[in-house]
Design a protein around this motif. Structure first.
Motif, PDB file in Angstrom:
ATOM      1  N   VAL A  43     -37.622  78.708  45.659  1.00  0.00           N
ATOM      2  CA  VAL A  43     -39.094  78.776  45.315  1.00  0.00           C
ATOM      3  C   VAL A  43     -39.251  78.233  43.924  1.00  0.00           C
ATOM      4  N   ALA A  44     -38.438  79.058  43.075  1.00  0.00           N
ATOM      5  CA  ALA A  44     -38.794  78.657  41.389  1.00  0.00           C
ATOM      6  C   ALA A  44     -38.170  77.287  41.330  1.00  0.00           C
ATOM      7  N   ALA A  45     -37.265  76.940  41.705  1.00  0.00           N
ATOM      8  CA  ALA A  45     -36.952  75.437  41.528  1.00  0.00           C
ATOM      9  C   ALA A  45     -37.860  74.566  41.994  1.00  0.00           C
ATOM     10  N   GLU A  46     -38.725  74.760  43.257  1.00  0.00           N
ATOM     11  CA  GLU A  46     -39.823  73.972  43.444  1.00  0.00           C
ATOM     12  C   GLU A  46     -40.860  73.928  42.789  1.00  0.00           C
ATOM     13  N   LEU A  47     -41.052  75.100  42.415  1.00  0.00           N
ATOM     14  CA  LEU A  47     -42.066  75.394  41.169  1.00  0.00           C
ATOM     15  C   LEU A  47     -42.009  74.778  39.893  1.00  0.00           C
ATOM     16  N   GLY A  48     -40.765  74.711  39.772  1.00  0.00           N
ATOM     17  CA  GLY A  48     -40.447  74.078  38.281  1.00  0.00           C
ATOM     18  C   GLY A  48     -40.522  74.982  37.181  1.00  0.00           C
ATOM     19  N   THR A  49     -40.068  76.216  37.502  1.00  0.00           N
ATOM     20  CA  THR A  49     -40.038  77.205  36.746  1.00  0.00           C
ATOM     21  C   THR A  49     -38.607  77.967  36.638  1.00  0.00           C
ATOM     22  N   ASP A  50     -38.297  78.806  35.423  1.00  0.00           N
ATOM     23  CA  ASP A  50     -37.430  79.815  35.594  1.00  0.00           C
ATOM     24  C   ASP A  50     -37.890  81.220  35.484  1.00  0.00           C
ATOM     25  N   ASP A  51     -39.023  81.368  35.463  1.00  0.00           N
ATOM     26  CA  ASP A  51     -39.981  82.485  35.403  1.00  0.00           C
ATOM     27  C   ASP A  51     -40.689  82.604  36.613  1.00  0.00           C
ATOM     28  N   VAL A  52     -40.149  83.608  37.398  1.00  0.00           N
ATOM     29  CA  VAL A  52     -40.861  83.603  38.886  1.00  0.00           C
ATOM     30  C   VAL A  52     -41.102  85.072  39.228  1.00  0.00           C
ATOM     31  N   ALA A  53     -41.947  85.403  40.021  1.00  0.00           N
ATOM     32  CA  ALA A  53     -42.304  86.533  40.517  1.00  0.00           C
ATOM     33  C   ALA A  53     -41.744  86.849  41.893  1.00  0.00           C
ATOM     34  N   VAL A  54     -41.364  88.030  42.186  1.00  0.00           N
ATOM     35  CA  VAL A  54     -41.225  88.522  43.681  1.00  0.00           C
ATOM     36  C   VAL A  54     -41.665  89.688  44.160  1.00  0.00           C
ATOM     37  N   VAL A  55     -42.788  89.824  45.254  1.00  0.00           N
ATOM     38  CA  VAL A  55     -43.392  90.782  45.482  1.00  0.00           C
ATOM     39  C   VAL A  55     -42.962  91.338  46.880  1.00  0.00           C
ATOM     40  N   SER A 269     -32.239  75.229  51.639  1.00  0.00           N
ATOM     41  CA  SER A 269     -31.990  75.830  53.071  1.00  0.00           C
ATOM     42  C   SER A 269     -32.937  75.196  53.999  1.00  0.00           C
ATOM     43  N   GLY A 270     -33.753  74.274  53.528  1.00  0.00           N
ATOM     44  CA  GLY A 270     -34.747  73.660  54.653  1.00  0.00           C
ATOM     45  C   GLY A 270     -35.830  74.302  55.080  1.00  0.00           C
ATOM     46  N   LEU A 271     -36.060  75.620  54.425  1.00  0.00           N
ATOM     47  CA  LEU A 271     -37.020  76.588  54.994  1.00  0.00           C
ATOM     48  C   LEU A 271     -38.650  76.253  54.198  1.00  0.00           C
ATOM     49  N   LEU A 272     -38.380  75.203  53.326  1.00  0.00           N
ATOM     50  CA  LEU A 272     -39.655  75.119  52.450  1.00  0.00           C
ATOM     51  C   LEU A 272     -40.537  73.915  52.403  1.00  0.00           C
ATOM     52  N   PRO A 273     -40.688  73.324  53.722  1.00  0.00           N
ATOM     53  CA  PRO A 273     -41.629  72.184  53.658  1.00  0.00           C
ATOM     54  C   PRO A 273     -43.075  72.734  53.630  1.00  0.00           C
ATOM     55  N   CYS A 274     -43.907  71.973  53.088  1.00  0.00           N
ATOM     56  CA  CYS A 274     -45.538  72.363  53.184  1.00  0.00           C
ATOM     57  C   CYS A 274     -45.864  72.820  54.419  1.00  0.00           C
ATOM     58  N   GLY A 275     -46.797  73.901  54.260  1.00  0.00           N
ATOM     59  CA  GLY A 275     -47.088  74.357  55.825  1.00  0.00           C
ATOM     60  C   GLY A 275     -46.616  75.583  56.100  1.00  0.00           C
ATOM     61  N   THR A 276     -46.595  75.879  57.355  1.00  0.00           N
ATOM     62  CA  THR A 276     -46.274  77.064  57.980  1.00  0.00           C
ATOM     63  C   THR A 276     -45.169  76.980  59.172  1.00  0.00           C
ATOM     64  N   ARG A 277     -44.360  77.884  59.198  1.00  0.00           N
ATOM     65  CA  ARG A 277     -43.325  77.742  60.314  1.00  0.00           C
ATOM     66  C   ARG A 277     -42.991  79.267  60.770  1.00  0.00           C
ATOM     67  N   GLY A 338     -50.602  75.410  45.064  1.00  0.00           N
ATOM     68  CA  GLY A 338     -51.476  75.475  43.878  1.00  0.00           C
ATOM     69  C   GLY A 338     -51.034  74.703  42.429  1.00  0.00           C
ATOM     70  N   GLU A 339     -52.057  74.230  41.710  1.00  0.00           N
ATOM     71  CA  GLU A 339     -51.276  73.475  40.470  1.00  0.00           C
ATOM     72  C   GLU A 339     -50.478  72.528  40.757  1.00  0.00           C
ATOM     73  N   GLY A 340     -50.771  71.552  41.555  1.00  0.00           N
ATOM     74  CA  GLY A 340     -49.786  70.360  41.902  1.00  0.00           C
ATOM     75  C   GLY A 340     -48.615  70.970  42.754  1.00  0.00           C
ATOM     76  N   TYR A 341     -48.464  72.128  43.132  1.00  0.00           N
ATOM     77  CA  TYR A 341     -47.286  72.461  44.029  1.00  0.00           C
ATOM     78  C   TYR A 341     -47.557  72.390  45.550  1.00  0.00           C
ATOM     79  N   CYS A 342     -46.964  71.677  46.267  1.00  0.00           N
ATOM     80  CA  CYS A 342     -46.896  71.491  47.644  1.00  0.00           C
ATOM     81  C   CYS A 342     -48.489  70.948  47.999  1.00  0.00           C
ATOM     82  N   PRO A 343     -49.190  69.998  47.605  1.00  0.00           N
ATOM     83  CA  PRO A 343     -50.333  69.678  47.779  1.00  0.00           C
ATOM     84  C   PRO A 343     -50.834  69.261  49.266  1.00  0.00           C
TER      85      PRO A 343
END
Length: 344
Positions: A43-55, A269-277, A338-343
């Motif tokens: 997720v961090a790689a796709e967001l283009g960041t090395d600073d990420v949150a996990v909740v 992983s192939g688990l991160l296409p835009c949308g819901t699964r 959000g913010e250009g991510y997964c439009p």
């Protein structure tokens, strides 16, 4: 159910925590936290960041976050939030922020492992005249049929879990839909994941799933605070409530296949296409590198200690992915653009 689980002296506020009564994927093996850490890094790689949150929703005593923080790759800065109504445990990793509600506006991964099944629900039963009525329950577990189901609850039943015959039961999942929509909605961008025993439209259990657990054993769901009270989750309805609508009902929610031709590419992983699964835990963990395959037998001769370690990992992976067990959990994966991510 709310009082029994979260009220004064409620089950989830007891000192021993959930691990004192039942075994989740988190408790079964550190391989599970390792897989979540890999998903977080993706997720961090796709967001283009090395600073990420996990909740972590329903964090128990912080076991999952502790494992994730120990498994994240070097260079990835992680802000970890444990969302839990019980008090924090002694010795908690100081990097974990213990909060009552998920933080708003973070970018990263929101993970809810066996959280929604403990969001309280009302139960409905169809009576002999064909009327759906609420099931009322006393603290000792005694039940009776109450008022007819009406309003938003009746609309939810009609759409997601219509009852057909007298005696059939449903757990009205509207409270779970709302809880999931609120939780997923706190992300500014990223991925929201719910993991639970689940069912979808067309395969609802005719008599519901409400049950109790105490000290590793299934028991009657008596709401006196001495046992866990849980029910499987209509995850398709949750997906629709938080923006995956067409989705779960009309086929827009994608089930991930398990063919070798559909295997993940290295590092993905192939688990991160835009949308819901919706995908089984067995398949999700396979894509995140958790395999129950035994190590090559020749390793026992060339590296006996390594072979024993690999054999232990294989056994743990087999438990996490077993048919008829933890592998039958369903993962709801929902991208939050959000913010250009997964439009869209």
């Amino acid at each position: 159910m709310e009082t029994a689980l979260y009220g004064p002296g409620g089950f989830f506020l007891r000192p021993e925590g959930p691990a004192g009564h039942f075994r989740t994927s988190v408790h079964a093996s550190p391989l599970f936290a390792g897989a979540v850490a890999r998903l977080l890094a993706e997720v961090a790689a796709e967001l283009g960041t090395d600073d990420v949150a996990v909740v972590d929703m329903g964090a128990g005593r912080g076991e999952l976050l502790t494992g994730v923080l120990s498994a994240v790759p070097a260079g990835l800065r992680v802000r970890a939030y444990a969302v839990e109504r019980a008090a924090p445990p002694e010795g908690l990793d100081p990097r974990v922020a213990w909060v009552a509600e998920p933080p708003a506006g973070v970018r990263g991964l929101l993970f809810a492992n066996e959280w929604l099944d403990n969001v309280p629900v009302d139960v409905a039963e169809r009576d002999g005249s064909g009327t759906d009525r609420y099931v009322e329950v006393a603290p000792d577990g005694t039940e009776r049929l109450g008022a007819p189901v009406a309003g938003a609850d009746a609309a939810w039943l009609a759409r997601w879990w219509p009852l057909r015959e007298p005696g059939e039961r449903a757990e009205i999942g509207r409270s779970r839909d709302e809880a999931w929509a609120r939780a997923a909605g706190t992300l500014a961008a990223g991925l929201a994941v719910a993991v639970d025993y689940a069912h979808t439209a067309g395969a609802r259990p005719p008599f519901g799933t409400l049950t109790g657990f105490r000290a590793g054993r299934e028991v009657p769901p008596v709401p006196d605070g001495t046992c866990d009270i849980t029910a499987h989750v209509a995850l398709d309805a949750c997906a629709a409530a938080s923006g995956g609508a067409g989705g779960a009902e009309a086929g827009g929610t994608e089930a991930v296949g398990g063919t070798s031709a559909d295997a993940p590419s290295p590092g993905r992983s192939g688990l991160l296409p835009c949308g819901t699964r919706l995908v089984t835990q067995r398949e999700a963990l396979r894509r995140l590198g958790v395999s129950g395959g035994r190590p090559p037998i020749e390793t026992a001769r060339t590296d006996p200690a390594g072979y024993v370690r690999a054999l232990a990992r294989a056994g743990q992976a087999a438990e996490l992915t077993a048919r008829g067990g933890l592998g039958d959990f369903t993962w709801l994966l929902q991208r939050v653009p959000g913010e250009g991510y997964c439009p869209a």
